[in-house]
Design an enzyme around this catalytic site. Structure first.
Site, PDB file in Angstrom:
ATOM      1  N   ASP A  14       0.850  -1.187   0.000  1.00 43.73           N
ATOM      2  CA  ASP A  14       0.000   0.000   0.000  1.00 43.73           C
ATOM      3  C   ASP A  14       0.892   1.246   0.000  1.00 43.73           C
ATOM      4  OD1 ASP A  14      -3.143  -0.468   1.524  1.00 43.73           O
ATOM      5  OD2 ASP A  14      -2.578   1.236   0.254  1.00 43.73           O
ATOM      6  N   GLU A  53      -6.541   3.588  -6.160  1.00 41.72           N
ATOM      7  CA  GLU A  53      -7.813   3.682  -5.443  1.00 41.72           C
ATOM      8  C   GLU A  53      -8.382   5.048  -5.744  1.00 41.72           C
ATOM      9  OE1 GLU A  53      -8.081   4.800  -1.478  1.00 41.72           O
ATOM     10  OE2 GLU A  53      -9.856   3.611  -1.065  1.00 41.72           O
ATOM     11  N   ASP A 104      -3.161   4.668  -2.525  1.00 40.39           N
ATOM     12  CA  ASP A 104      -4.273   5.126  -1.685  1.00 40.39           C
ATOM     13  C   ASP A 104      -4.780   6.505  -2.124  1.00 40.39           C
ATOM     14  OD1 ASP A 104      -5.716   4.674   0.938  1.00 40.39           O
ATOM     15  OD2 ASP A 104      -4.797   6.596   1.352  1.00 40.39           O
ATOM     16  N   HIS A 153     -11.432  -3.267   3.527  1.00 41.64           N
ATOM     17  CA  HIS A 153     -11.329  -2.890   4.947  1.00 41.64           C
ATOM     18  C   HIS A 153     -12.097  -1.627   5.285  1.00 41.64           C
ATOM     19  CE1 HIS A 153      -8.672  -0.398   2.761  1.00 41.64           C
ATOM     20  NE2 HIS A 153      -8.389   0.317   3.832  1.00 41.64           N
ATOM     21  N   ASP A 154     -12.618  -0.955   4.239  1.00 44.42           N
ATOM     22  CA  ASP A 154     -13.384   0.282   4.472  1.00 44.42           C
ATOM     23  C   ASP A 154     -14.880   0.068   4.356  1.00 44.42           C
ATOM     24  OD1 ASP A 154     -10.987   2.235   2.579  1.00 44.42           O
ATOM     25  OD2 ASP A 154     -11.095   1.827   4.735  1.00 44.42           O
TER      26      ASP A 154
HETATM   27  O1  TEU Z   1      -9.783   5.184   1.822  1.00 50.75           O
HETATM   28  C1  TEU Z   1     -10.211   6.208   0.955  1.00 50.75           C
HETATM   29  C2  TEU Z   1     -11.679   6.156   0.832  1.00 50.75           C
HETATM   30  O2  TEU Z   1     -12.272   5.306   0.235  1.00 50.75           O
HETATM   31  C3  TEU Z   1     -12.357   7.248   1.488  1.00 50.75           C
HETATM   32  O3  TEU Z   1     -12.701   8.107   0.379  1.00 50.75           O
HETATM   33  C4  TEU Z   1     -13.554   6.750   2.269  1.00 50.75           C
HETATM   34  O4  TEU Z   1     -14.486   7.765   2.252  1.00 50.75           O
HETATM   35  C5  TEU Z   1     -13.089   6.473   3.672  1.00 50.75           C
HETATM   36  O5  TEU Z   1     -12.593   5.144   3.688  1.00 50.75           O
HETATM   37  C6  TEU Z   1     -14.241   6.643   4.642  1.00 50.75           C
HETATM   38  O6  TEU Z   1     -15.262   5.726   4.351  1.00 50.75           O
HETATM   39  C7  TEU Z   1      -8.381   5.073   1.876  1.00 50.75           C
HETATM   40  C8  TEU Z   1      -8.078   3.891   2.765  1.00 50.75           C
HETATM   41  O7  TEU Z   1      -8.611   2.713   2.150  1.00 50.75           O
HETATM   42  C9  TEU Z   1      -8.731   4.141   4.104  1.00 50.75           C
HETATM   43  O8  TEU Z   1      -8.597   3.010   4.962  1.00 50.75           O
HETATM   44  C10 TEU Z   1      -8.053   5.345   4.725  1.00 50.75           C
HETATM   45  O9  TEU Z   1      -8.724   5.668   5.934  1.00 50.75           O
HETATM   46  C11 TEU Z   1      -8.157   6.562   3.776  1.00 50.75           C
HETATM   47  O10 TEU Z   1      -7.818   6.263   2.429  1.00 50.75           O
HETATM   48  C12 TEU Z   1      -7.170   7.625   4.227  1.00 50.75           C
HETATM   49  O11 TEU Z   1      -5.864   7.172   3.980  1.00 50.75           O
END
Ligand code: TEU
Length: 559
Positions: free
Chosen positions: A99, A256, A201, A330-331
């Site tokens: 990542d 992403e 990311d 994971h989000d």
């Molecule tokens: O997530 C980015 C993302 O998808 C955000 O726009 C989303 O709104 C957020 O996850 C809240 O729901 C990436 C990583 O996957 C995430 O785990 C991190 O918290 C974020 O970037 C900041 O680095």
């Protein structure tokens, strides 16, 4: 496809290291834990392992707040452990994707500490500083994605710095070529260590409108994202990284893309553009957000899900790009619980999602636990949550007038912690994840739901994924077939075909808890009637032979 890149028939497994396997009894997972499970991933048929951040970090956002891009956080182990992981993957013909979080760094990073120390420090312009507005307040009305303003005031120099995420995640200033040089350096460091993939990311946020204008709210959601999403110089910046690192080291890359568009993703992922190998987009995972608002609940819109998947399959294919395919990460809450049934039809639902996704064109991503059908945990109260976004939003939702019960009900459904509870290895204490106290609770259903139980059950969700992954390697139409949806808007069924000159793949899924009947269109029936039809995989055992009149039992899916 013009070029058959090594990764187009591959499947990626996403590892959230904190919750994968703990070998030291700290209650948090570590790199050695992952290395100890590579034979398991090999048996699943995985080609690329995506290891989420293990760098030095205060862990305010579980590692997405990086304080040193080239040093391993001791909580996860040592650089020797990392090197061993790379070697052990290579021995098994597998590759490591790491990542890369370079839209922002932690405020604990040395760069930021220097930057905040004074206005004329050489590192000042590594970050985005602005004077207060005339009223002394924040420079503009942009909002953080974790809730609250996107600016933090710094007493030392009387200016604000930009934080699109947590207040301890300071946005890097990509306008500054020194920042771009630093990123090339850190990417090269990891490429030289044998890493073969980068997951970038929120990479489409790195180019901000340098006027930093207020968002006038004329375009939803009015939080400022229109002034930094897919920004003016984003493609220029990415092409530079590709020219200096991705191409020279033959790295597979996945961008992403937060709140992006189909047209942009075609540009980001068409090989002619020399930017990324593929992109993640999230439109299909917002079909249960009323007015694009994650923090209100509503049943998901099935027709919208099908048409978005279709638009992106056809759009990216026609545009010459490439999709990263996923329903889980994971989000996101676990798709099994979010869209289907994680109760009596738990197994059928888990297999349906796998069959539906793995028939599509693109590179599938399996998020840890998805391959054994892990559902959302049963949450008791807010004390069980760990995610900064969830705890922030629990407070903010009540400030917006929700009762504590209403806010809790929303957090239970939406929290990213739904996918961050530990991997369930066996029915020993803490599901074999740790001998210590887990940093977040282990799903108490582990005696029934665990890897060991499923490895020995040929009808398990695990073996369903293993077969799907093997099809992609051995049957060409999975990779190069076109895509046509044919369910005609059926309220329960999603179905599509994939076609190339030699093979026709039919995928049908009943997303509902009721029996569903469907008549295959004559044109399709005529085109397959004379062909020998082989059932590749099903999830309810009933689908014996394909007929023109089809009845699908609840949550049945086959190809
Ligand atoms: O997530 C980015 C993302 O998808 C955000 O726009 C989303 O709104 C957020 O996850 C809240 O729901 C990436 C990583 O996957 C995430 O785990 C991190 O918290 C974020 O970037 C900041 O680095």
């Amino acid at each position: 496809l013009t070029q058959h890149d090594w990764w187009r028939g591959s499947t990626v497994y996403q590892v959230y290291p904190k919750s994968f396997k703990d070998t030291t009894g700290t209650g948090s997972g570590d790199i050695k834990g992952l290395t100890s499970k590579l034979d398991y991933l090999k048996e699943l048929g995985i080609d690329i392992v995506w290891l989420q951040p293990v760098y030095v970090s205060p862990q305010n956002d579980n590692g997405y707040d990086v304080a040193d891009y080239c040093r391993i956080n001791p909580d996860f182990g040592t650089m020797e452990d990392f090197d061993e992981l790379v070697q052990e993957l290579k021995k098994r013909g597998m590759h490591l994707m790491i990542d890369i979080v370079v839209n922002h760094s932690s405020t604990e990073h040395e760069w930021f500490k220097a930057s905040r120390s004074s206005k004329d420090n050489p590192y000042r312009d590594y970050y985005i500083w602005r004077d207060p507005a005339p009223d002394g307040g924040v420079p503009n009305n942009w909002q953080s994605k974790f809730g609250g303003p996107a600016w933090q005031y710094d007493e030392t120099t009387g200016q604000y710095f930009l934080t699109l995420f947590d207040k301890t995640q300071a946005d890097l200033n990509w306008e500054n070529e020194k920042v771009r040089e630093e990123v090339v350096k850190l990417l090269t460091f990891w490429a030289q260590k044998g890493v073969k993939g980068f997951r970038m990311d929120v990479i489409n946020l790195i180019s901000k409108n340098q006027e930093f204008p207020n968002d006038d709210g004329s375009i939803a959601p009015g939080d400022g994202r229109i002034h930094y999403t897919d920004g003016p110089r984003v493609h220029e910046y990415i092409k530079e990284l590709n020219e200096k690192v991705f191409t020279p080291y033959n790295i597979v890359t996945v961008g992403e893309m937060s709140s992006t568009s189909l047209q942009q993703c075609i540009r980001y992922s068409n090989p002619k553009e020399k930017e990324f190998s593929m992109t993640f987009n999230f439109h299909h995972l917002k079909v249960d957000y009323p007015n694009n608002n994650k923090w209100e609940l509503m049943p998901y819109d099935f027709e919208q899900l099908k048409s978005l998947l279709t638009d992106w399959q056809i759009g990216i294919q026609q545009g010459g790009g490439w999709n990263a395919l996923f329903f889980n990460n994971h989000d996101q809450p676990r798709a099994l619980s979010r869209f289907l049934n994680d109760d009596i039809y738990w197994v059928e639902s888990a297999k349906l999602l796998a069959t539906t996704l793995h028939g599509l064109q693109g590179t599938p991503y399996v998020y840890q636990g998805e391959e054994i059908g892990m559902p959302n945990p049963k949450w008791k109260d807010m004390s069980e949550f760990r995610d900064i976004e969830s705890t922030n939003m629990y407070r903010i939702l009540q400030e917006r007038g929700k009762t504590a019960e209403e806010a809790f009900a929303i957090i239970k459904e939406r929290s990213r912690d739904n996918s961050r509870t530990p991997m369930l290895w066996d029915n020993s204490p803490q599901a074999g994840f740790t001998t210590g106290t887990p940093w977040i609770k282990v799903d108490e259903r582990y005696p029934l739901l665990n890897v060991e139980k499923q490895l020995s059950d040929p009808d398990s969700v695990f073996h369903h994924y293993r077969k799907l992954i093997s099809f992609r390697k051995n049957i060409q139409v999975f990779t190069d077939g076109d895509y046509q949806r044919f369910d005609g808007g059926h309220p329960q069924i999603y179905s599509y075909i994939r076609n190339n000159e030699n093979e026709l793949l039919i995928v049908m899924s009943n997303f509902s808890g009721d029996e569903a009947s469907f008549e295959l269109p004559d044109s399709l029936w005529q085109s397959i009637g004379h062909k020998s039809i082989e059932l590749l995989i099903g999830n309810t055992g009933e689908e014996k032979i394909l007929r023109q009149q089809i009845t699908l039992s609840p949550y049945a899916a086959f190809m």
